[in-house]
Design a protein around this motif. Structure first.
Motif, PDB file in Angstrom:
ATOM      1  N   THR A  12       0.831  -1.206   0.000  1.00 33.91           N
ATOM      2  CA  THR A  12       0.000   0.000   0.000  1.00 33.91           C
ATOM      3  C   THR A  12       0.862   1.251   0.000  1.00 33.91           C
ATOM      4  OG1 THR A  12      -1.755  -1.165   1.202  1.00 33.91           O
ATOM      5  CG2 THR A  12      -1.819   1.249   1.227  1.00 33.91           C
ATOM      6  N   ALA A  62     -13.198   6.713  -2.248  1.00 37.98           N
ATOM      7  CA  ALA A  62     -13.150   5.638  -1.253  1.00 37.98           C
ATOM      8  C   ALA A  62     -14.472   5.567  -0.495  1.00 37.98           C
ATOM      9  CB  ALA A  62     -11.990   5.872  -0.295  1.00 37.98           C
ATOM     10  N   THR A 151      -8.425   2.498   6.202  1.00 31.89           N
ATOM     11  CA  THR A 151      -7.603   1.547   5.448  1.00 31.89           C
ATOM     12  C   THR A 151      -6.290   1.279   6.161  1.00 31.89           C
ATOM     13  OG1 THR A 151      -8.575   2.331   3.372  1.00 31.89           O
ATOM     14  CG2 THR A 151      -6.511   1.096   3.221  1.00 31.89           C
ATOM     15  N   LEU A 312     -13.331  -3.516   4.464  1.00 25.66           N
ATOM     16  CA  LEU A 312     -11.910  -3.723   4.758  1.00 25.66           C
ATOM     17  C   LEU A 312     -11.685  -5.020   5.520  1.00 25.66           C
ATOM     18  CD1 LEU A 312     -11.140  -0.044   5.800  1.00 25.66           C
ATOM     19  CD2 LEU A 312     -10.304  -1.177   3.727  1.00 25.66           C
ATOM     20  N   TYR A 328      -6.097  -2.521  -0.615  1.00 18.94           N
ATOM     21  CA  TYR A 328      -5.963  -1.355   0.275  1.00 18.94           C
ATOM     22  C   TYR A 328      -5.385  -0.146  -0.467  1.00 18.94           C
ATOM     23  CZ  TYR A 328      -6.612  -4.666   4.160  1.00 18.94           C
ATOM     24  OH  TYR A 328      -7.101  -5.617   5.023  1.00 18.94           O
ATOM     25  N   ILE A 331      -8.085   1.544  -2.479  1.00 22.64           N
ATOM     26  CA  ILE A 331      -8.984   2.338  -1.636  1.00 22.64           C
ATOM     27  C   ILE A 331      -8.275   3.603  -1.157  1.00 22.64           C
ATOM     28  CG2 ILE A 331     -10.280   2.348   0.526  1.00 22.64           C
ATOM     29  CD1 ILE A 331     -10.672  -0.711   0.084  1.00 22.64           C
TER      30      ILE A 331
END
Length: 500
Positions: A12, A62, A151, A312, A328, A331
């Motif tokens: 991420t 998101a 997230t 999530l 992730y 998002i």
């Protein structure tokens, strides 16, 4: 909150930082920040595909994915209101956005408040629209903050200080927005949208297989074990009347948001805007399927799980580190990139329609550009502060924001087609609509109807009733925008005499 996954966190972080770096690179040419028009709408040179990516990144955030799955998890099929509202929004916008773009392009307008000022010769109306736009947009930016915070909380629990990382992320976004203007989020939007399509389609295909053996057995399970998820309530505060009015109000409000207008004004032609109205509904393919993942989470996650983290947590229990990391990061980008576009829209409103129009009318172009760019830090800073202090109020305030933003629809859209619409009736109608909306919300007296519907009804009724009292005088008052909209031949003659 269970322990995060280090692999997911590293993936991420790598993808997000890479995209932020691309945002900086996009603005390496100094023309990106040479004027307000260049910085905020890219000099109006974006073709249809770029506008499609930009507006898609702008509108499908998101919050869209996390919020819809959360609503589906907790409220069932009420979440599907997002599907008709988007379709109605694009259908209606096909008829007015190209016309609005032509006016904005001709008169070098960069905000909806600019249009209202020129159309009605009214800085008062313009400033009310600007203030409404900025205030309503802060909670929306906060929701992007909440998206990346949630997230990182799921991915990084036990490894990082989430608040410090969130603040750092948004400051980086503020920096690349200040530096690159609209070009930063436009080019990073391409990456974000490609990831959204690829990862979300992967999730909607794989998650039903992982937990139910496929879509067909999944639907059978829903029908047998949770039929309440598949129907809209017929009674209560959110039933079919709420569903219908929420869809309509949200549709009319969609391009009244400052960031929605910013995306539209980047287009190089009215035809590019028109084509976007045709092809933007393709995003609904993803939305429809993602809503079902809220139902999946309802069956897979332990009873009593927090709806806010439903999507999530579903990802967390279903995939390993690589799958989690890719999901992730998608998002997270769907939080950061819309935040950048929203900050541009809010900064533009403040600098052009509050600072220039009300505080410093004689400001020079270079200083106005710097003020506009600098306001990014103020807007994002306020959003960070508000989000950290009032985290539980964000969703309700954003929904109230939709009801607030739809109140400028008559001032912007109706005035494109109604020649004798007056500034007095429009201003009073806007104030009545806002007052009605907030009164209904504060007194909890919506009676199963979306609050913004009451406000918009009062707004339009006020304009219709009051307009005749001012229309006679308005008929003899004209300006270049009115001539351009309603008397094109006269407009051409006037400009020929001026040598334009």
């Amino acid at each position: 909150m269970q322990q995060g996954n280090l692999t997911a966190l590293l993936i991420t972080a790598f993808i997000v930082l890479t995209v932020v770096l691309i945002g900086f690179i996009a603005g390496r040419n100094k023309t990106a920040r040479s004027s307000v028009e260049e910085w905020s709408v890219g000099g109006r040179r974006f073709g249809g595909l770029l506008v499609w990516f930009l507006v898609g990144a702008d509108l499908y955030t998101a919050y869209t994915f996390l919020g819809l799955t959360s609503t589906a998890y907790a409220g069932g099929s009420l979440a599907f209101f997002a599907i008709p509202y988007c379709i109605i929004a694009y259908f209606v916008s096909y008829f007015y956005l190209p016309k609005l773009w032509k006016v904005a392009n001709k008169f070098k307008l960069t905000t909806l408040a600019d249009y209202a000022r020129e159309r009605f010769d009214s800085k008062l109306l313009s400033s009310i629209i600007a203030i409404t736009g900025v205030l309503m947009l802060i909670p929306y930016i906060d929701l992007q903050l909440a998206g990346i915070q949630d997230t990182l909380q799921v991915a990084g629990t036990g490894f990082i200080n989430v608040k410090v990382v969130v603040i750092t992320s948004f400051l980086l976004v503020a920096l690349f927005t200040f530096f690159s203007g609209i070009k930063g989020p436009t080019y990073t939007a391409i990456i974000k949208d490609v990831l959204v399509w690829a990862i979300m389609l992967f999730l909607v295909v794989s998650l039903p297989i992982i937990h139910f053996g496929g879509w067909s057995p999944m639907i059978d399970t829903f029908v047998k074990e949770s039929p309440q998820l598949l129907t809209i309530p017929t009674t209560g505060p959110k039933g079919i009347p709420w569903f219908m009015t929420a869809s309509l109000v949200s549709a009319l409000a969609l391009f009244m948001w400052a960031h929605g207008a910013t995306g539209v004004f980047t287009a190089k032609s009215a035809d590019a805007v028109r084509k976007n109205a045709i092809f933007l509904p393709l995003y609904n393919i993803v939305l429809i399927l993602v809503i079902f993942l809220g139902f999946v989470a309802f069956h897979v996650l332990p009873e009593g799980s927090n709806p806010r983290f439903a999507f999530l947590n579903l990802i967390q229990v279903s995939y390993g580190g690589i799958g989690q990391g890719l999901a992730y990061s998608t998002i997270a980008l769907a939080s950061l990139i819309p935040c950048s576009i929203m900050a541009i829209g809010a900064s533009n409103l403040f600098a052009n329609n509050i600072y220039r129009d009300l505080i410093n009318p004689n400001v020079k172009g270079a200083k106005l550009t710097l003020v506009t760019r600098s306001m990014v830090f103020v807007v994002i800073g306020l959003a960070l502060l508000f989000g950290l202090l009032f985290p539980t109020a964000l969703v309700s305030l954003q929904l109230l924001g939709v009801s607030g933003m739809v109140q400028i629809f008559p001032a912007i859209v109706v005035s494109l087609f109604w020649k004798n619409q007056t500034k007095q009736a429009t201003t009073i109608g806007l104030l009545v609509g806002l007052t009605t909306t907030f009164t209904v919300y504060a007194t909890n007296s919506a009676h199963g109807i979306y609050e913004g519907f009451w406000g918009l009804s009062a707004n339009l009724l006020t304009i219709i009733l009051l307009n005749p009292f001012f229309a006679a005088k308005a008929k003899h008052q004209t300006n270049s925008v009115k001539e351009f909209l309603f008397n094109r031949s006269k407009y051409v003659q006037i400009n020929q005499r001026k040598g334009a």
